[in-house]
Design an enzyme around this catalytic site. Sequence first.
Site, short mmCIF file in Angstrom:
data_model
loop_
_atom_site.label_atom_id
_atom_site.label_comp_id
_atom_site.label_asym_id
_atom_site.label_seq_id
_atom_site.Cartn_x
_atom_site.Cartn_y
_atom_site.Cartn_z
N ALA A 166 0.84 -1.19 0.00
CA ALA A 166 0.00 0.00 0.00
C ALA A 166 0.87 1.23 0.00
O ALA A 166 2.02 1.21 0.47
CB ALA A 166 -0.93 0.00 1.22
N ASP A 167 0.32 2.31 -0.52
CA ASP A 167 1.01 3.60 -0.47
C ASP A 167 -0.03 4.68 -0.23
O ASP A 167 -1.04 4.74 -0.94
CB ASP A 167 1.76 3.88 -1.77
N THR A 168 0.21 5.52 0.77
CA THR A 168 -0.74 6.55 1.16
C THR A 168 -0.14 7.93 0.97
O THR A 168 1.01 8.16 1.37
CB THR A 168 -1.17 6.37 2.63
N GLY B 247 -3.17 3.71 -2.54
CA GLY B 247 -3.16 2.65 -3.53
C GLY B 247 -2.88 1.34 -2.81
O GLY B 247 -1.98 1.28 -1.95
#
Length: 197
Positions: free
Chosen positions: A69-71, A106
Amino acid sequence: MELILASASPRRRELLHQIGVAHLCEPANIDESRLAGEKPEDYVLRMAREKAAAVASRHSGGSLAVLAADTSVVIDEDVLGKPGDHFEALGMLARLSGRSHRVLTGICLNTQRGEVLSEMVETKVHFLQLTREQCESYLATPEPWDKAGGYGIQGLAGAFVSSIEGSYSNVVGLPLAQTWQLLSGQGIKGALENTGE
């Protein structure tokens, strides 16, 4: 154990534990630079996919799935990452003060069958108007420094948030509803699937 979380984030690990998903942790350690002209939505999805691919490439045979995940915190189409110093963090809080911003995450799952499944989740966050003194008091704590946008909604900065539209856990770093659907769709079980066994 069926899953590797491609992250060193303690918050993402806690969120997976919250829904009872057993996992190993293995940071991807990739270049997280944004490309010139890259939209924030495209950036978080690319980062999640690249993180998942980097960790999956270390494990041949496909015995484990990889979740990444990427925030990012986005305001005026600018991506606010983790603050590098006090001045940058203060600038971030001043910019968020009294306004709304978007938190984009994502998520990507590289399955045991070699499929790549990804999704982007958005939450709108509304901040109260903050004084310089309030910002300085917050920056005197250890909380802001490893968080996108320089704040943690699950900690002291929860007091800054007047309302949100969308997933709360997304703002923490992993949208649980979407992650659970992605994992359970691939047969990766959490506490809710294990209750009948």
